[in-house]
Structures are given as C-alpha cells and as structure tokens.
Design an enzyme around this catalytic site. Structure first.
Site, mmCIF file in Angstrom:
data_model
loop_
_atom_site.group_PDB
_atom_site.id
_atom_site.type_symbol
_atom_site.label_atom_id
_atom_site.label_comp_id
_atom_site.label_asym_id
_atom_site.label_seq_id
_atom_site.Cartn_x
_atom_site.Cartn_y
_atom_site.Cartn_z
ATOM 1 N N SER A 129 51.188 24.438 77.858
ATOM 2 C CA SER A 129 50.735 25.372 76.704
ATOM 3 C C SER A 129 49.553 24.420 75.826
ATOM 4 O O SER A 129 49.790 23.256 75.800
ATOM 5 C CB SER A 129 51.780 25.872 76.050
ATOM 6 O OG SER A 129 52.392 24.973 75.141
ATOM 7 N N ASP A 142 65.220 19.103 74.399
ATOM 8 C CA ASP A 142 63.908 18.244 74.360
ATOM 9 C C ASP A 142 63.827 17.775 72.937
ATOM 10 O O ASP A 142 62.662 17.859 72.477
ATOM 11 C CB ASP A 142 62.743 18.907 74.768
ATOM 12 C CG ASP A 142 61.445 18.013 75.279
ATOM 13 O OD1 ASP A 142 61.699 16.841 75.374
ATOM 14 O OD2 ASP A 142 60.541 18.471 75.241
ATOM 15 N N ILE A 197 45.574 21.823 67.533
ATOM 16 C CA ILE A 197 46.335 21.152 66.788
ATOM 17 C C ILE A 197 47.623 20.524 67.781
ATOM 18 O O ILE A 197 48.427 19.690 67.179
ATOM 19 C CB ILE A 197 47.086 21.906 65.662
ATOM 20 C CG1 ILE A 197 47.782 22.991 66.232
ATOM 21 C CG2 ILE A 197 45.906 21.909 64.580
ATOM 22 C CD1 ILE A 197 48.419 23.651 64.874
#
Length: 360
Positions: free
Chosen positions: A17, A129, A11
């Site tokens: 990652s 971020d 997803i």
C-alpha cells in the site's frame, strides 16, 4: 453526498500500500459539525490493486474496528473502496526520531508501546510486525510526545498460524521462525529489538556478510541466538531486554508484566499519554436530538461501507481532489462519540450483534 478531500504528497509506502496526506476541502472548513479531523492519512491500494493487497487493507480495518479506540493506537476513521482513513502522525515514525533516542525518552515510548500491546493482546490479537517504522509519534498534552502503534495489516488472532512468515526478519522471534506460532510473546520479542535499536542506533540482530534473509532467520530459529544488550544502556534497561529476549516463549514476560518493570514503571513525565489531535477542534456539546446532526440532510450516516472513491479530473499535478464516500467514516465518528459514554465494557462495533450493554 461525499466529503471532498485534497490528496497530497506520499508520506509512506510499503509492499502492499501507499499512504497519502489528505486534507478536507476548504469549503468544509466551516462545517464545525464534521466528526473527521481536518487532516488525515489515507492508506490506499491504488498502486497495487491486487486481491492480496485489498484483503490486507480490509483485514486491517476489521482489526482496528474490533480494537476500538486506545490512546496508544492510531485511530481509524473508516474505509471506502481501496482506502483506509487513519489518524495523521504529525511527527512521523520512531525510526525518523534520530539514529539514537535518549534513554529517558525511550523509556516513555516503550511504556506507550507496551500499553498498546497489552490492550491488543487482551482483545485476542497479535500485531506481528512491531518495528520502529510502525510506531508513530504525536505531540502530547503535557508538552512531550506520545507513541502510538500503527499498521495492523499483518495482525492475527492469538494462536492462529501465520501462514508463512510475512513480518520483518530483524524483529522476528525464534518461535515464529521455528513453528509459525502467533502469540503475544512474538510482539514482546520485537519490543526488545526496538528498544535496543533506538538506544544504540543499530539493529539488535544483523545479517552477516554474505548472509541472506532465509539463512538469517534459520540462524535465529535454530542457532540459539540471543541478541546482546547495548553497552550504553542502563542496568535496568539491560534487565528489561533480557525479559523480552527469553528464547522460550513460555518464560518470556508479557506486556502487562513488563509495564511493572522499573525500566518503564518509573519513567517521569508520563502522567498524560493522550495526544493532541484534531478531536480538540470538534464541538464540545453532543447533539441532543436528530435535528442537530447537519449531515443527516445529505446522507445516511449509518450507511454501508461499500462505495468507490472517485477522483475529479483537472486536478493539479501535485494533488488530486478526491471524493471519499463518508457514510462509513462519519458513522464511525458518531459511533466514536457513543463509545466515549461511560460503560463497564467496550462494545464490539465490528460484529453483528443484537446484544445491549448498560451505560450510565
């Protein structure tokens, strides 16, 4: 005994990652004493298991543990070797909400984002971020939607050097480019970029033809660049952006100050910013003695967080049955219930401490 999970589709993914959808094995559906939601997002470094990726995952878990629960920050349920167990966003991220978000809706999202950042900054951290991809949407109790801040892999302590720019260039502030400063003002600049992008469908700052990322950031840092507010934005919205985009970080408004700006302070339908999640399926009454914790028969619910994930062989091509050691995850579930007790201060479960706090 570990809790078994079925790992499904991807997803989300990034440089360090991959995020998978995971659901509890069907044989656990009747375990109404389980303190984990039925569906989770599992952030994993299994595709890039280098030391840097593992460290980012560990650091993110540490930050989320120290922050604790907040209605506008994605919940973390624990960590095992190479996996971070996170709240699943049923509605995806803000960048998937559409190229243009109506201003009335965007005001509420901006308010939720500022609430999250105000809390993060008050706890001594900077997200570093902030961008639409890291703002997740959930169904709200009042029928609307709730925005939650996610992905704390690059978060730093206030005042620390960033160790080189690692964020997203389109949302970077001038002082981050020039001095590598890591302060709350960095996140506030990015909030302005997010609001402008979601109301216009275009990034507030864009690369020119033939320009690369390095020259783009040099132009932001040394070129006295200030983004232009979208013409379609209201006057209140344009003034809001001007407070976010003060080039001097000392003059830039804080998240707490921006929460009082008319652009977000007067938005309607925001009385309840709590999302509906699987917490609602948990038992309403807390156990009153240790015999009422069914999991105590099978594992130490206050166990360590060390423990590897194992994947059973023979699983289908589209999903894998993954046994994630849940000592850490379920113990955080118990800790979470304790955190909900009325108290004058939030305990820091991430630190080793012998101090006590008084609860009513």
């Amino acid at each position: 005994m570990g809790m078994e999970w079925v790992r499904g589709r991807v997803i989300g993914s990034g440089a360090f990652s991959t995020v998978y959808l995971a659901t509890r094995s069907s044989k656990h559906d009747r375990e109404d004493r389980c303190f984990l939601p039925r569906t989770l997002a599992v952030k994993s470094c299994d595709g890039c298991s280098d030391d840097a990726s593992m460290k980012l995952l560990k650091d993110e878990h540490g930050v989320l543990t120290r922050l604790g629960r907040h209605p506008n920050i994605v919940n973390c349920y624990g960590r095992s070797e190479g996996n971070l167990l996170l709240e699943y966003a049923q509605l995806g991220s803000l960048d998937r909400a559409g190229p243009i978000v109506p201003e009335g809706v965007l005001r509420r999202y901006a308010r939720h984002l500022l609430r999250a950042l105000g809390y993060v900054h008050s706890r001594g951290f900077v997200h570093c971020d902030v961008k639409p991809q890291n703002i997740l949407l959930f169904p709200g109790r009042g029928g609307g939607m709730v925005a939650k801040l996610a992905d704390f892999g690059l978060a730093k302590r206030v005042g620390s050097k960033k160790g080189g720019f690692r964020g997203t260039p389109f949302y970077v502030s001038p002082e981050a480019v020039n001095d590598g400063k890591c302060g709350p003002s960095l996140d506030v600049w990015a909030v302005g970029c997010v609001v402008a992008e979601m109301v216009s469908g275009k990034r507030a700052l864009r690369m020119r033809d033939g320009e690369n990322s390095w020259s783009f950031m040099v132009r932001i840092g040394a070129g006295k660049v200030v983004p232009e507010a979208p013409e379609e934005l209201s006057e209140e919205g344009k003034d809001f952006l001007s407070r976010c985009w003060e080039r001097d970080p000392e003059n830039r408004w804080t998240a707490e100050m921006l929460l009082r700006h008319p652009f977000v302070a007067d938005c309607d339908g925001d009385d309840d910013c709590q999302a509906i999640d699987d917490d609602d399926e948990r038992p309403g009454a807390s156990p009153r003695c240790h015999f009422e914790f069914a999991e105590l028969d099978s594992f130490d619910c206050w166990g360590s967080e060390s423990g590897a994930s194992t994947v059973e062989s023979g699983s289908s091509s589209e999903s894998e049955t993954t046994s994630i050691l849940s000592d850490s995850a379920l113990s955080l579930g118990y800790r979470d219930r304790i955190q909900r007790l009325p108290a004058d201060q939030m305990p820091d479960w991430g630190e080793e401490t012998c101090s006590w706090i008084e609860v009513r």
